[in-house]
Design a protein around this motif. Structure first.
Motif, short mmCIF file in Angstrom:
data_model
loop_
_atom_site.label_atom_id
_atom_site.label_comp_id
_atom_site.label_asym_id
_atom_site.label_seq_id
_atom_site.Cartn_x
_atom_site.Cartn_y
_atom_site.Cartn_z
N LEU A 136 0.83 -1.20 0.00
CA LEU A 136 0.00 0.00 0.00
C LEU A 136 0.87 1.26 0.00
N ALA A 137 1.94 1.19 0.84
CA ALA A 137 2.86 2.34 0.89
C ALA A 137 3.54 2.54 -0.46
N MET A 138 3.96 1.39 -1.05
CA MET A 138 4.60 1.47 -2.36
C MET A 138 3.62 1.98 -3.41
N GLY A 139 2.37 1.48 -3.31
CA GLY A 139 1.34 1.95 -4.24
C GLY A 139 1.10 3.44 -4.10
N LYS A 140 1.03 3.87 -2.83
CA LYS A 140 0.85 5.30 -2.59
C LYS A 140 2.05 6.09 -3.09
N GLY A 141 3.25 5.50 -2.87
CA GLY A 141 4.47 6.17 -3.35
C GLY A 141 4.47 6.29 -4.87
N ARG A 142 4.08 5.16 -5.52
CA ARG A 142 4.02 5.19 -6.99
C ARG A 142 2.95 6.18 -7.47
N GLU A 143 1.83 6.17 -6.76
CA GLU A 143 0.75 7.09 -7.12
C GLU A 143 1.21 8.54 -6.96
N LYS A 144 1.95 8.74 -5.86
CA LYS A 144 2.47 10.08 -5.60
C LYS A 144 3.48 10.49 -6.67
N GLU A 145 4.38 9.52 -6.99
CA GLU A 145 5.36 9.78 -8.04
C GLU A 145 4.68 10.05 -9.38
N LYS A 146 3.65 9.24 -9.66
CA LYS A 146 2.90 9.42 -10.89
C LYS A 146 2.24 10.79 -10.93
N LEU A 147 1.66 11.18 -9.79
CA LEU A 147 1.00 12.48 -9.70
C LEU A 147 2.01 13.62 -9.88
N VAL A 148 3.17 13.45 -9.23
CA VAL A 148 4.24 14.47 -9.36
C VAL A 148 4.71 14.55 -10.81
N MET A 149 4.88 13.37 -11.43
CA MET A 149 5.32 13.32 -12.82
C MET A 149 4.30 13.97 -13.75
N GLU A 150 3.02 13.67 -13.49
CA GLU A 150 1.96 14.27 -14.31
C GLU A 150 1.94 15.78 -14.15
N LYS A 151 2.16 16.23 -12.91
CA LYS A 151 2.21 17.68 -12.67
C LYS A 151 3.40 18.31 -13.40
N GLU A 152 4.55 17.61 -13.36
CA GLU A 152 5.73 18.12 -14.06
C GLU A 152 5.49 18.19 -15.56
N ILE A 153 4.86 17.12 -16.09
CA ILE A 153 4.56 17.10 -17.53
C ILE A 153 3.60 18.23 -17.90
N GLU A 154 2.58 18.41 -17.04
CA GLU A 154 1.61 19.49 -17.28
C GLU A 154 2.29 20.85 -17.22
N LYS A 155 3.22 20.98 -16.27
CA LYS A 155 3.97 22.23 -16.12
C LYS A 155 4.83 22.50 -17.35
N GLU A 156 5.50 21.43 -17.84
CA GLU A 156 6.32 21.57 -19.04
C GLU A 156 5.46 21.93 -20.26
#
Length: 259
Positions: A71-91
Motif C-alpha cells: 500500500l505504501a509502495m502503491g501510494k508512493g508510486r501514485e504520488k510519483e505518478k502524480l508528481v510526474m503528471e504535474k511536471e509534464i503538465e507544467k512543461e
C-alpha cells in the motif's frame, strides 16, 4: 527419553489442563503408561496447535506488513505518478507559453516588416512622383526652348523678307560679325544640346559661314571656357563635340558639380 519429554511437557503445560487430560484418559479406561502416552499426545497436539496458531499469527502479521508495504509502495508510486503528471503538465504549459511568445514575436516582426515595406513603397511612390514632376518640368522647359527657337526663326525670316523687300543685301562683312553679340550660355538654365541647335539655326538664318561659327560661339561663353575648349580653331564640329562632353548632363545642376 519418553519419560523425560513427558516430564518436560508436564512442566510446560498448565496443571489444570493436565488434570483435565488425565480425567479424559481415565474415562477412556487408560492407566499407567497408556495414560501418560495419551496425556503426552494431547499435549503435543496442543503444542502443535499453539505453534500453528503462532505461525498463522506471524503469517497474518507478515501478510499485513507486506500489504502495508504494498500500500505504501502503491501510494508512493501514485504520488510519483502524480508528481510526474504535474511536471509534464507544467512543461506543457511552459511550452505553450513559449510558443505563444514566439508567435507574438513573429507577429510583431511581421508587422514591423509590413510597416517598413509600406514605408519603402511610399518613399518609392514619392520619388517616382518627384521624378515624374522633374521629367514633366524638363519637357515643358524643352518645349518652351523649342518654341523660342521657332519664334526666333520666324523673326529671322521676317527680317530677311524685310531686307529683301527694301533691297538690302545680307552680307557677312567683318562689321556684321563684330556686331554679333550672341546669347550667354548658362548650364543651369538651358541644355547644351538645345543651345547649340538654337545657335546653328541662328547661324544658318544669318547666313554666317561655318568657319566663323566658332568665333561667334565663343561670345556666348565665359572667358575661361573658350581657352579650355580651344575655340581658337575654326572647326565647329570639333568644338561642338568638346562642348557636349563638357556640359551634357549639367542642365539643372550646380556649377560646382560640372566644374
Amino acid at each position: 527419553m519418553v519419560r523425560y519429554l513427558y516430564k518436560e511437557k508436564l512442566q510446560m503445560a498448565d496443571k489444570a489442563e493436565i488434570v483435565a487430560l488425565k480425567e479424559e484418559g481415565r474415562l477412556l479406561e487408560l492407566e499407567g503408561a497408556e495414560l501418560r502416552k495419551y496425556v503426552q499426545e494431547r499435549l503435543i497436539e496442543r503444542e502443535k496447535l499453539v505453534k500453528k496458531k503462532e505461525i498463522e499469527k506471524e503469517n497474518l502479521a507478515m501478510e499485513k506488513e507486506i500489504e502495508k508495504e504494498k500500500l505504501a509502495m502503491g501510494k508512493g508510486r501514485e504520488k510519483e505518478k502524480l508528481v510526474m503528471e504535474k511536471e509534464i503538465e507544467k512543461e506543457k504549459l511552459a511550452m505553450e507559453k513559449e510558443r505563444e511568445k514566439e508567435k507574438l514575436t513573429i507577429d510583431k516582426d511581421k508587422l514591423a516588416m509590413d510597416k517598413e515595406i509600406e514605408k519603402e513603397k511610399l518613399a518609392i511612390s514619392k520619388e517616382k512622383l518627384v521624378t515624374d514632376k522633374e521629367i514633366e518640368k524638363e519637357k515643358l522647359a524643352m518645349e518652351k526652348e523649342m518654341l523660342a527657337i521657332e519664334k526666333e526663326k520666324l523673326e529671322i525670316k521676317k527680317g530677311k523678307a524685310k531686307d529683301e523687300g527694301t533691297g538690302k543685301k545680307n552680307d557677312v562683312s567683318g562689321n556684321k560679325l563684330a556686331k554679333y553679340k550672341g546669347t550667354m550660355f548658362d548650364e543651369n538654365k538651358i541644355d547644351i544640346d538645345i543651345f547649340l541647335k538654337k545657335f546653328e539655326i541662328e547661324m544658318k538664318e544669318l547666313a554666317f559661314p561655318e568657319d566663323k561659327w566658332t568665333f561667334l560661339l565663343s561670345k556666348s561663353f565665359a572667358a575661361e571656357v573658350p581657352s579650355k575648349i580651344c575655340m581658337s580653331q575654326n572647326n565647329y564640329q570639333i568644338v561642338k563635340e568638346q562642348l557636349l562632353r563638357t556640359f551634357r548632363g549639367c542642365y539643372g545642376c550646380s556649377a560646382a558639380r560640372c566644374a
